[in-house]
Design a protein around this motif. Structure first.
Motif, PDB file in Angstrom:
ATOM      1  N   VAL A 368       0.744  -1.239  -0.105  1.00 45.52           N
ATOM      2  CA  VAL A 368      -0.092   0.019   0.001  1.00 45.52           C
ATOM      3  C   VAL A 368       0.782   1.167  -0.070  1.00 45.52           C
ATOM      4  O   VAL A 368       0.629   2.097  -0.625  1.00 45.52           O
ATOM      5  N   CYS A 369       1.960   1.475   0.996  1.00 45.05           N
ATOM      6  CA  CYS A 369       2.734   2.344   0.898  1.00 45.05           C
ATOM      7  C   CYS A 369       3.527   2.666  -0.294  1.00 45.05           C
ATOM      8  O   CYS A 369       3.753   3.815  -0.975  1.00 45.05           O
ATOM      9  N   ARG A 370       4.011   1.619  -0.947  1.00 43.16           N
ATOM     10  CA  ARG A 370       4.658   1.624  -2.239  1.00 43.16           C
ATOM     11  C   ARG A 370       3.788   2.346  -3.377  1.00 43.16           C
ATOM     12  O   ARG A 370       4.344   3.211  -4.221  1.00 43.16           O
ATOM     13  N   TYR A 371       2.742   1.768  -3.412  1.00 42.07           N
ATOM     14  CA  TYR A 371       1.694   2.001  -4.412  1.00 42.07           C
ATOM     15  C   TYR A 371       1.392   3.672  -4.256  1.00 42.07           C
ATOM     16  O   TYR A 371       1.164   4.222  -5.278  1.00 42.07           O
ATOM     17  N   THR A 405       3.408  -4.201  -6.653  1.00 46.12           N
ATOM     18  CA  THR A 405       3.325  -2.597  -6.675  1.00 46.12           C
ATOM     19  C   THR A 405       1.900  -2.080  -6.433  1.00 46.12           C
ATOM     20  O   THR A 405       1.576  -0.850  -6.401  1.00 46.12           O
ATOM     21  N   SER A 406       0.845  -2.886  -6.358  1.00 44.42           N
ATOM     22  CA  SER A 406      -0.526  -2.486  -5.978  1.00 44.42           C
ATOM     23  C   SER A 406      -0.952  -3.663  -5.815  1.00 44.42           C
ATOM     24  O   SER A 406      -0.550  -5.217  -5.652  1.00 44.42           O
ATOM     25  N   LEU A 407      -2.145  -3.564  -4.751  1.00 44.61           N
ATOM     26  CA  LEU A 407      -2.995  -4.678  -3.891  1.00 44.61           C
ATOM     27  C   LEU A 407      -3.544  -5.350  -5.092  1.00 44.61           C
ATOM     28  O   LEU A 407      -3.766  -6.872  -4.767  1.00 44.61           O
ATOM     29  N   SER A 408      -3.816  -4.994  -6.178  1.00 44.56           N
ATOM     30  CA  SER A 408      -4.503  -5.741  -7.322  1.00 44.56           C
ATOM     31  C   SER A 408      -3.732  -6.723  -7.783  1.00 44.56           C
ATOM     32  O   SER A 408      -4.056  -7.747  -8.528  1.00 44.56           O
TER      33      SER A 408
END
Length: 1515
Positions: A368-371, A405-408
């Motif tokens: 989450v923080c990276r995204y 890079t994303s939760l998706s």
């Protein structure tokens, strides 16, 4: 299959008989007339086509069997088969028009999701948006009959909003549709259940409920936020090419000067998260319309893109190769101190949805923080949420590896959505990201300082770097105090950019970004001057922390040293403790740590005057038993919601040595020391003040003289003289502190009523719930009051389980009820006293909570509806004796507890022995009573039982089957809102049958599921349940509402398609099978033990014992199945066997089966020998041989119908078992009907191994139709059936073996020719050739084949009484047969009445003498009986016995004897004459008997020769 319908004729379609235009019976117009459709092959695919053709939305269900009436029009179509994608029904294949095999009771129907809003031209409507920010946002309203009304928001989503925005000329729907604008309370609701695809041009093209019909509350109002901006051709709704709506058309935006500030405005306007990127190249493809804006120059503060400065005229120099694009976040952090901290929210279907805590772990938080471009993750805390949450939230199982890079990109389990609209505290997942970290240090709190900016980590120059700067870094990272601030790249030089120079912090800032500093990236340094810090880390509170710990706590602004707001010393400053995590258990520990009494209340911090001190986000997670807060786990709060701060009020009184905190001897706190109070002048008014001060109610009892023991410290008070109105004991007149003339034998004690009570109920366990708080009784608000909380309250009051959780002031209104945090109650608390007992007001409903607790409970069961029965009486729980306990009594218990029907009524402490009083014995319920207390019974506490006789019960639970003789069949009823209600059978099918049967413990699969030579199945359209569902509560029961069952039929179920009828219990009887809604019988033809075994398994009755013939359980009524089973014996259910049609019916008797229920013998040499196994908790297990004896074996043999036990074997005589060892120390008397009635230990409790498995050998022989159990027709048990013995060669030696086997003493006679009546069934033995010494009859040589008939059935007369050493057969020493041994009778109490019974039993006339002193010599075996006490009228000597077998104080010199005589008083001449006459008669009789015997032998010899010749002549 015929052609398509279209080939038959032009076709119109309509729905008739339904509640609206979109549900009803399907009718089609063919060949000039309306016709119905047969329901053969009719399913959801056909219904979908009908609903689509009529514009009625999607199909809800396809109905059958004329659910909407038959209509009495001709049947035009049959076997319609659609794929589901057709636009009209005429495209589907079907039988030729008019050809069918149906009746009018088989017409098809449909239920569609709704009718078209515009399907009726008389009901066209206008639409508007009201109450919003502008004319393109707000509440959706319709004009109907001249009045504006709203639309219900149930199911309203992005598709519906898109249609409204398009119809209003407002562009497209914003992706964030979470804002709502409620209408006035008086405005009508015009529409409900609106469903759009999103492609419609106007709302009236969508389906909906009929105008004016709705089923929702006014808080759920459909609202819309439209946007002039949209993103096109991106991978998510929040990324793509930017297009704006202008002059009724969409166009692009030129990327000249396009930057992140412009992108931020776009992301905000369309309802997405933070702008992640601003694209200036054709990243998402070229547009094709006009280019409306160029250049755009936003500051990032604008609300919509059109507010940004831009050229007003149409751009002619930019082309679509320069179309601007954006990428916005679909994840955001909200309610944090900045954009990089807060609750995690994900955008889905137009709403930001939270994730329930703890939905994210460390790896997921890093993603989450990276995204979001927020650096690294520090914490993943839970954020408290209070009040109503109308938006749904997710409970997602995200599984990331941390590199995404994303939760998706992470794995995710199935999403489940919840709406939470209740006023209680709960937590949502949050993330705190840090744009700051320390590198290359020895731990996470030391190293080179790096900050995150523009997506890149960089260092800080050491110019001006000092301890104040370092202090902010340490605080931001949660690393305690700063120890040092270093320069010169002490922990190595970095490699990225140098972001900052000239930091100038004061040391008080929360974040380094708040400090004065230079511009990002502007510096005159290199990496040899990178700044570093060393922090002390946050000290962990541990049990070993010294009292000089820097974390100090105090109470301020209170009215005593034991009350006040809680302050913590941190960062050289006192600050208020955050109240987010502060609860009753934490307060208890603090009171103890401060040397105060128990906690009185946990008020909000505003209760004590608030200062301007900071609020420290510390927290504690105490169990309540710790000695100090430093012993508790850390529970730091990431945010402090209320801001009032934590507070506590501790008492300066306590009650010691009592059973609870509201009773005991009294101690008061003075000068930081506890001391007692002298009983001089002490009375109930003083005690009342103590109880009120402790929040223990206002009813009290005052005791003097050490009722609860003596104190050992100081005696502080004497001559206390309260009026009873004071709020504290300190306010009462009294002697000076420490002055007294008492000793500790005069310490006062107090017993209070308690903090909780029930008012206005019919018993002590029902009424309005009240709590004593702040010196008065207060009702508890019924907001969120439910059965789970009521259950806890009942337990606190020592009542039974909660039967009802009543709301709306059911037991009378009490004003201003307090609202407590019921959510906290349910977090693993067992008693209401452990709830958060603060007033969380106001009470939304204004109503008071009520409860009805049972005064009966079930203990030690597998669920709440099984166990040992206990009743509460005089505030104490006690058991019920099992004397006369039966299923009618159990039925009343199950009904009282809301547990459905009684499955079993257990005796003999089946669920373990209780330990309190035994309250009741001799219950005699009819089964219809509402409570056990209404049943006839003995007075409370009067009984003749022990706890080994405690009664138990097993109930069905919240579901029951009624109106049937079996608990496994009947009408389905469920307990709903404290009432039993039937379920409508609309859409009820085999899946629901299966779930009900499983839940009812009727484990067989219903026969209704099957197809076969004589079986038929139910039709199922749309099931409520899944096949794997375990509980009916998991099914979607749509027909609970009153009046929703249009045809009025209730669902019925027959679980086991097989039953046993007319037997002695539910595990024996005539076999019947349920088919075509009636019960069928079976001929006995070809049935054997393997078939019976499958039947027993299906009816859950253990092993098959026998298949008795002769219609043993009656002929029965009903049709007879023309099949014979061919089971292997291993099938799980009877229907899985093979069934053949017999060539001829040879036996016209009805089949019966006897099952063992919960007992079997394994590995034996016959069905009546083997290792003993019992069935418990769905598993067979063995019995340990500890104390195993013949009495125990006797019960086993009796229960299995195997005659007498002649051996009780230990040491795994028939092999070791492999399943559990269920029982040890069985202690039967030998008279019980079932092994479970014997005294025994707990199930599974033993100290044995399988080398000690117990076994038995039973006789397998019985005597039938005799005058007692030791005389009668001989029958033997073979191949699962009882059969008789032919009298060929039958003599006294054979009879002696039978008598020995049955423990019946010696053989008296061996009559033949069906002396005791003719048997039926098989004749198993012919020409027995016993020596007379065999143990059992089946050990003798015999012929299996015979040509005997039942007129030749053999019999036996045995006796368990004999006279030895006499001068005639009717005189001698009395001996009785017991436990396979002959023994004597002691002459203590021996008299003529006892002798009279002996003579009558032996057929020797009257007794003339009763002799003692071993008159006919001393015996040599055991002395079996003493103190015989006969009346002379008994049929058997055993009926006179008073003591136990073998218990005596005699020796054989006291053996009893008798002399019997047919005639007792005659003269000598008459006696001689009579003797001569008798001798003559005897001689003549003997001649006749010898002659008859000779004839009989000749007849039998002839018959045997004939049978032998016939056998020899057979091929």
């Amino acid at each position: 299959m015929g052609s398509s319908i279209a080939e038959s004729d032009h076709m119109e379609i309509r729905l008739e008989g339904g509640p609206n235009l979109c549900s009803g019976r399907v009718e089609v117009f063919l060949s000039g007339q309306w016709t119905s459709v047969c329901d053969d092959s009719w399913g959801i695919e056909e219904a979908m086509v009908v609903c689509r053709q009529l514009g009625c939305g999607s199909a809800v269900s396809a109905t059958h069997e004329a659910q909407f009436g038959n209509g009495w029009v001709p049947i035009g179509l049959d076997d319609v088969r659609c794929g589901g994608a057709e636009s009209t029904l005429s495209e589907c294949p079907a039988s030729p028009w008019g050809e069918h095999h149906c009746s009018h009771e088989e017409t098809a129907g449909v239920i569609c999701s709704g009718q078209l809003l515009g399907s009726d031209p008389t009901q066209q409507t206008e639409i508007r948006l009201a109450g919003g920010l502008n004319n393109c946002s707000g509440r959706v309203e319709l004009l109907h009959h001249g009045e504006w009304g709203t639309i219900c928001g149930d199911g309203w989503g992005i598709e519906e909003a898109t249609v409204v925005c398009q119809e209003m000329g407002c562009g497209t729907a914003s992706l964030d549709q979470s804002r709502t604008w409620h209408g006035s309370g008086s405005s009508p609701i015009w529409l409900d259940d609106v469903h759009c695809r999103g492609t419609e041009s106007a709302l009236h093209q969508c389906s909906a409920s009929p105008l004016g019909r709705y089923d929702c509350d006014r808080r759920k109002t459909a609202s819309v936020v439209c946007s002039d901006v949209r993103l096109v051709d991106g991978p998510t709704p929040c990324s793509g090419r930017v297009e704006v709506f202008h002059s009724k058309g969409w166009g692009t935006v030129c990327s000249n000067g396009w930057d992140l500030e412009d992108a931020r405005v776009v992301c905000q306007e369309i309802g997405c998260g933070e702008a992640l990127a601003a694209g200036t190249e054709v990243r998402f493809g070229q547009g094709s319309g006009p280019i409306w804006m160029d250049p755009v120059n936003c500051t990032g503060k604008e609300n919509v893109l059109k507010e940004c400065p831009h050229e007003k005229s149409l751009n002619l120099t930019c082309d679509h190769r320069n179309d601007a694009s954006v990428e916005c976040a679909v994840v955001r952090l909200s309610d944090g101190h900045d954009r990089c901290a807060g609750k995690v929210e994900l955008l889905h279907e137009g709403q930001w949805r939270m994730v329930e805590y703890p939905g994210l772990g460390d790896k997921e938080s890093r993603v989450v923080c990276r995204y979001l471009g927020c650096g690294t993750a520090l914490h993943a805390p839970g954020y408290p949420i209070y009040g109503e949450i109308m938006a749904p939230f997710w409970l997602d199982d995200f599984r990331c590896n941390g590199s995404e890079t994303s939760l998706s990109q992470c794995e995710r389990g199935p999403r489940r959505e919840y709406y939470y609209d209740s006023d209680r505290l709960f937590y949502m997942a949050g993330v705190i990201c840090s744009e700051l970290h320390l590198v290359n240090g020895s731990n996470k709190c030391s190293g080179r300082v790096e900050v995150f900016h523009n997506g890149t980590w960089g260092t800080i120059c050491d110019a001006g770097w000092d301890l104040q700067d370092a202090q902010v870094v340490c605080r931001e990272l949660g690393c305690g105090e700063a120890l040092s601030a270093s320069g010169g790249a002490r922990f190595g030089g970095g490699t990225g950019p140098i972001w900052l120079e000239g930091m100038n912090c004061t040391g008080k800032e929360d974040s380094l970004r708040q400090c004065p500093k230079g511009q990002w990236g502007e510096h005159s340094c290199d990496h040899s001057r990178d700044a570093s810090v060393e922090c002390a880390e946050m000290m962990r509170r541990t049990r070993d922390m010294p009292t000089s710990d820097p974390i100090k706590i105090r109470l301020v602004n209170g009215f005593s040293r034991c009350s006040g707001r809680i302050e913590v010393f941190h960062n050289q400053d006192w600050g208020t403790l955050c109240d987010t995590k502060w609860d009753l258990n934490d307060a208890r520990v603090l009171c103890k740590e401060f040397g105060c009494g128990d906690v009185i209340s946990v008020p909000w911090g505003a209760h004590f005057e608030r200062t301007n001190s900071p609020v420290w986000p510390f927290g504690f997670d105490c169990k309540g038993t710790e000695d100090a807060l430093s012993d508790c786990e850390d529970a730091s709060a990431p945010s402090c919601h209320f801001g009032g701060g934590a507070a506590v009020v501790c008492s300066e009184l306590r009650l010691v040595n009592g059973p609870d905190r509201c009773s005991g001897y009294l101690e008061v706190l003075h000068n930081q020391q506890w001391g007692t109070v002298c009983d001089s002048g002490w009375d109930a008014r003083d005690a009342q003040v103590v109880c009120r001060e402790l929040n223990c109610g206002d009813v009290s009892t005052a005791f003097g003289g050490v009722r609860y023991g003596q104190g050992s410290g100081l005696i502080w008070l004497e001559n206390v003289n309260c009026t009873g109105e004071e709020t504290s004991l300190a306010a009462c007149p009294k002697s000076p502190w420490g002055k007294h003339s008492c000793n500790h034998s005069q310490d006062v004690s107090v017993q209070c009523s308690g903090q909780f009570r029930l008012v206005n109920g019919s018993s002590l366990c029902s009424g309005r719930v009240e709590m004593f708080l702040q010196q008065q009784w207060k009702a508890i608000c019924d907001d969120n009051w439910d059965l789970e909380t009521a259950e806890m309250f009942c337990k606190t009051l020592n009542c039974g389980q909660a039967l009802s959780a009543l709301r709306g002031s059911h037991f009378g209104r009490k004003y201003n009820p307090i609202k407590i945090n019921l959510n906290y109650c349910k977090e693993g608390r067992d008693y209401f006293t452990l709830c958060d007992l603060r007033d969380w007001g106001p009470c939304n409903s204004g109503g008071s909570a009520g409860v009805i607790c049972s005064e009966v409970r079930l203990v030690n069961g597998t669920n709440r509806c099984s166990g040992r029965i206990e009743l509460v009486h005089n505030q104490e729980w006690g058991t019920v004796c099992d004397a006369t306990w039966d299923k009618s009594d159990a039925q009343v218990v199950c009904r009282e507890l809301g547990c459905g029907n009684a499955l079993k009524a257990f005796r003999g402490a089946h669920h373990g022995q209780g330990s309190g009083p035994i309250w009741l014995e001799g219950l005699n319920c009819m089964g219809k009573e509402a409570s056990l207390r209404e049943c006839p019974r003995s007075p409370w506490g009067e009984h003749h039982c022990t706890h080994s006789q405690d009664a138990s019960v097993e109930c069905t639970g919240w579901i029951r089957l009624v109106n049937s003789s079996s608990h496994c069949s009947g009408t389905v009823e469920v307990l709903h809102e404290q009432q039993w209600k039937a379920i409508c059978d609309k859409n009820w099918g085999v899946y629901e049958d299966h779930v009900v049967c499983r839940e009812m413990g009727c484990r067989a699969i219903p026969w209704n599921l099957l197809s076969g030579p004589f079986l038929s199945g139910k039709r199922l359209s749309i099931p409520f349940c899944k096949w794997t569902t375990n509980d009916l509560t998991e099914c979607d029961l749509m027909d609970f509402k009153e009046g929703s069952c249009s045809h009025g039929r209730a669902a019925t179920v027959t679980c086991s398609g097989t039953r046993l009828v007319n037997g002695s219990n539910h595990c024996s009887g005539r076999v019947e099978t349920f088919l075509h809604r009636e019960w069928w019988l079976w001929h006995l033809n070809e049935w054997d033990l393997r078939d019976a075994q499958v039947v027993c398994r299906e009816v859950d009755c253990g092993e098959a014992v026998s298949v008795p013939g002769g219609s043993f359980f009656g002929e029965g009524e009903g049709p007879i199945l023309p099949y014979e089973p061919k089971c292997l014996g291993t099938e799980a259910a009877f229907h899985k066997c093979v069934f053949n049609s017999p060539n001829r019916i040879r036996i016209f008797e009805m089949t019966g089966v006897v099952c063992s229920e919960d007992l079997r013998l394994m590995n034996g040499t016959s069905p009546c020998s083997g290792r003993v196994e019992v069935f418990h908790s769905d598993a067979w297990g063995t019995i340990c041989d500890a104390s195993w004896d013949l009495q125990d074996a006797q019960v086993v043999c009796r229960q299995l119908g195997c005659g007498k036990a002649y051996k009780a074997l230990a040491g795994a005589h028939y092999g070791q078992g492999t399943d559990p060892i269920w029982l040890e120390n069985i202690n039967c008397t030998g008279e019980e009907a079932f092994l479970k009635e014997c005294q025994k230990g707990g199930w599974g409790e033993h100290s044995c191994s399988h080398s000690q498995d117990a076994s038995v050998e039973c006789s397998g022989t019985r005597l039938v139709n005799g005058t007692n159990h030791c005389s009668g027709r001989v029958e033997v048990f073979m191949n699962g059936k009882w059969g008789s013995v032919c009298d060929d060669r039958w003599d006294l030696r054979d009879a002696q073996v039978v008598c020995r086997e049955l423990g019946c003493g010696g053989a008296v006679s061996a009559p033949g020719e069906a002396h005791f009546g003719e048997g039926n069934g098989t004749i198993w033995i012919d020409e027995a050739k016993c020596l007379g010494t065999e143990v059992v009859l089946q050990k003798c040589p015999f012929e299996k084949q015979n040509d005997c008939n039942h007129g030749e059935d053999a019999g036996v007369v045995c006796s368990d009484l004999r006279l030895m050493n006499g001068t005639s057969p009717c005189s001698g020493r009395v001996e009785v047969f017991h436990n396979d041994l002959w023994g004597t009778v002691c002459d203590a109490g021996w008299d003529l009445q006892g002798a009279q019974v002996v003579c009558r039993q032996l057929g020797c006339g009257d007794a003339s003498k009763a002799l003692g002193g071993a008159h006919y010599g001393q015996g040599s075996g055991p002395i079996w009986m003493e103190s015989i006490n006969c009346t002379g009228e008994e049929a058997s000597l055993k009926e006179c016995q008073k003591g136990s077998w073998g218990e005596h104080s005699c020796n054989h010199s006291q053996d009893a004897s008798v002399e019997c005589s047919v005639i007792t008083a005659v003269d000598s001449s008459l006696e001689i004459s009579i003797h001569l006459g008798v001798a003559a008669l005897v001689f003549l009789a003997l001649v006749g008997i010898v002659a008859e015997a000779g004839c009989r032998r000749r007849r039998k010899t002839i018959r045997r020769r004939r049978r032998r010749r016939r056998r020899e002549q057979q091929p």
